[in-house]
Design a protein around this motif. Structure first.
Motif, PDB file in Angstrom:
ATOM      1  N   GLU A 146     -12.352 -12.682   4.352  1.00 20.18           N
ATOM      2  CA  GLU A 146     -13.447 -12.247   4.836  1.00 20.18           C
ATOM      3  C   GLU A 146     -13.636 -12.501   6.131  1.00 20.18           C
ATOM      4  OE1 GLU A 146     -12.868 -14.568   2.048  1.00 20.18           O
ATOM      5  OE2 GLU A 146     -13.525 -13.188   0.537  1.00 20.18           O
ATOM      6  N   GLY A 147     -13.071 -13.546   6.645  1.00 16.93           N
ATOM      7  CA  GLY A 147     -12.945 -13.747   8.066  1.00 16.93           C
ATOM      8  C   GLY A 147     -12.124 -12.811   8.858  1.00 16.93           C
ATOM      9  N   CYS A 148     -11.081 -12.300   8.301  1.00 16.68           N
ATOM     10  CA  CYS A 148     -10.343 -11.332   9.076  1.00 16.68           C
ATOM     11  C   CYS A 148     -11.043  -9.891   8.906  1.00 16.68           C
ATOM     12  CB  CYS A 148      -8.823 -11.364   8.111  1.00 16.68           C
ATOM     13  SG  CYS A 148      -7.707 -10.103   8.921  1.00 16.68           S
ATOM     14  N   LYS A 149     -11.747  -9.685   7.966  1.00 18.51           N
ATOM     15  CA  LYS A 149     -12.602  -8.583   7.939  1.00 18.51           C
ATOM     16  C   LYS A 149     -13.723  -8.550   8.944  1.00 18.51           C
ATOM     17  CE  LYS A 149     -15.608  -5.701   5.143  1.00 18.51           C
ATOM     18  NZ  LYS A 149     -16.557  -5.655   3.690  1.00 18.51           N
ATOM     19  N   ARG A 150     -14.090  -9.819   9.131  1.00 20.64           N
ATOM     20  CA  ARG A 150     -15.386  -9.999  10.135  1.00 20.64           C
ATOM     21  C   ARG A 150     -14.846  -9.758  11.581  1.00 20.64           C
ATOM     22  NH1 ARG A 150     -19.648  -8.609  12.425  1.00 20.64           N
ATOM     23  NH2 ARG A 150     -20.342  -9.743  13.957  1.00 20.64           N
ATOM     24  N   ARG A 151     -13.599 -10.082  11.839  1.00 19.02           N
ATOM     25  CA  ARG A 151     -12.919 -10.137  13.033  1.00 19.02           C
ATOM     26  C   ARG A 151     -12.925  -8.433  13.443  1.00 19.02           C
ATOM     27  NH1 ARG A 151      -6.226  -9.951  13.193  1.00 19.02           N
ATOM     28  NH2 ARG A 151      -7.026  -7.883  11.810  1.00 19.02           N
ATOM     29  N   ASP A 152     -12.463  -7.725  12.335  1.00 17.12           N
ATOM     30  CA  ASP A 152     -12.376  -6.363  12.573  1.00 17.12           C
ATOM     31  C   ASP A 152     -13.831  -5.624  13.045  1.00 17.12           C
ATOM     32  OD1 ASP A 152      -9.765  -6.411  12.171  1.00 17.12           O
ATOM     33  OD2 ASP A 152     -10.021  -5.819   9.989  1.00 17.12           O
ATOM     34  N   GLU A 153     -14.797  -6.173  12.321  1.00 16.81           N
ATOM     35  CA  GLU A 153     -16.194  -5.621  12.411  1.00 16.81           C
ATOM     36  C   GLU A 153     -16.548  -5.889  13.849  1.00 16.81           C
ATOM     37  OE1 GLU A 153     -18.200  -6.389   8.144  1.00 16.81           O
ATOM     38  OE2 GLU A 153     -18.323  -7.773   9.619  1.00 16.81           O
ATOM     39  N   ILE A 154     -16.250  -7.371  14.507  1.00 22.40           N
ATOM     40  CA  ILE A 154     -16.483  -7.623  15.618  1.00 22.40           C
ATOM     41  C   ILE A 154     -15.779  -6.589  16.827  1.00 22.40           C
ATOM     42  CG2 ILE A 154     -16.175  -9.344  17.679  1.00 22.40           C
ATOM     43  CD1 ILE A 154     -16.371 -11.472  15.304  1.00 22.40           C
ATOM     44  N   VAL A 155     -14.574  -6.288  16.642  1.00 22.65           N
ATOM     45  CA  VAL A 155     -14.003  -5.371  17.388  1.00 22.65           C
ATOM     46  C   VAL A 155     -14.664  -3.919  17.358  1.00 22.65           C
ATOM     47  CG1 VAL A 155     -11.817  -4.341  18.068  1.00 22.65           C
ATOM     48  CG2 VAL A 155     -11.813  -6.659  17.458  1.00 22.65           C
ATOM     49  N   PHE A 156     -14.674  -3.635  16.188  1.00 22.46           N
ATOM     50  CA  PHE A 156     -15.229  -2.281  16.310  1.00 22.46           C
ATOM     51  C   PHE A 156     -16.722  -2.038  16.672  1.00 22.46           C
ATOM     52  CE2 PHE A 156     -11.842  -1.478  12.805  1.00 22.46           C
ATOM     53  CZ  PHE A 156     -11.060  -0.745  13.478  1.00 22.46           C
TER      54      PHE A 156
END
Length: 300
Positions: free
Chosen positions: A249-259
């Motif tokens: 879930e944290g890895c997914k949130r990382r991607d959300e932040i970048v995009f």
């Protein structure tokens, strides 16, 4: 439309003992199409990249020896696998995929390469499963073509982007930013324009805070007009090489932040998949698939 570079020779170019960690390159597209995140028309295949585009970044003597299969056994071991003609063909197609993603990102805002993220390739040598540096080649090409004037390379793989840092050490128009494990490979780190080294076991909250804070600051300070994103998922706590404590879930949130930041600032972004070495392949596929799901959701 989310455009994704993919070619089925990725895994087949490797000897049998090396195929398990590379199986994701074939399974990920299947998963994304099966669940309906993308369709077959989202994928594109490439020919090999033009040699002169590679030579704008890599040493000519090294590239010549690589293409002629003349690297020594020791040099091949450092890269992580034995060399053959199909492997080198694969590498040149990966480079072209990332270059073409630049064009698609200008049109759609984002484009992605199922492979790539080969950030351990230096100007004159390969290491760590990287022979040529796809994001460095594409970034240099984008600058030379006048597509971009200032590029920010965001490297969030658990391993420092040492090759990328070396290649662009004296290139002010390309800013290198790496968030990586402090005690992880490579033992000898190069100097990126900004390195953020994190401790073993770091959890979601602290990791995501560091990524978001530094990225927001860099977008304001560097003022890039184009982004590259090395989105390795070896930051997961399940990863056998990563040593960090980030959840899926944290890895997914990382991607959300970048995009989200890229879209908010109207910055085209090219993503290369990078590393992922969890013992269970389903964890690798799920984490990588989240990157594509997130891009599809935010942009399309």
């Amino acid at each position: 439309m989310l455009k994704i570079a993919f070619d089925p020779i990725y895994a087949h170019s490797l000897p049998p003992g090396h195929r398990f960690p590379m199986a994701k390159y074939e399974l990920l597209p299947q998963q994304l199409m099966y669940e309906g995140t993308v369709e077959e028309e989202n994928f594109f295949r490439t020919d090999e990249i033009a040699l002169e585009t590679v030579l704008a970044v890599h040493d000519a003597a090294y590239v010549k020896r690589l293409r002629a299969l003349e690297l020594t056994k020791r040099e091949q071991r450092v890269t992580g696998f034995p060399h053959n003609e199909q492997l080198i063909e694969r590498e040149f197609k990966i480079m072209e995929g990332t270059r073409q993603c630049v064009i698609y990102a200008l049109e759609y805002g984002v484009a992605m390469n199922i492979a790539g993220g080969t950030h351990h390739a230096f100007s004159n040598r390969g290491e760590g499963f990287c022979l040529l540096n796809d994001q460095a080649i594409a970034a240099r090409w984008a600058i030379d073509q006048g597509i971009a004037k200032k590029i920010l390379i965001i490297d969030l793989d658990v391993h420092q982007g040492n090759g990328t840092a070396e290649i662009f050490a004296d290139t002010p128009e390309i800013f290198t930013f790496s968030v990586h494990g402090k005690h992880n490979y490579p033992l000898k780190k190069e100097k990126s324009d900004l390195d953020v080294a994190v401790e073993d076991g770091i959890r979601d909250k602290e990791y995501l805070y560091l990524v978001e804070r530094h990225l927001e600051e860099l977008l304001a300070k560097v003022e890039p007009d184009f982004l590259f994103y090395q989105c390795g998922v070896d930051i997961l706590k399940t990863d056998k090489l990563g040593r960090l404590g980030v959840s899926i879930e944290g890895c997914k949130r990382r991607d959300e932040i970048v995009f989200e930041l890229a879209k908010k600032n109207h910055l085209p972004i090219v993503c290369s998949m990078g590393g992922g070495y969890s013992p269970q392949l389903k964890n690798i596929i799920e984490a990588h698939a989240n990157t594509y799901r997130t891009a599809q959701h935010i942009y399309f």
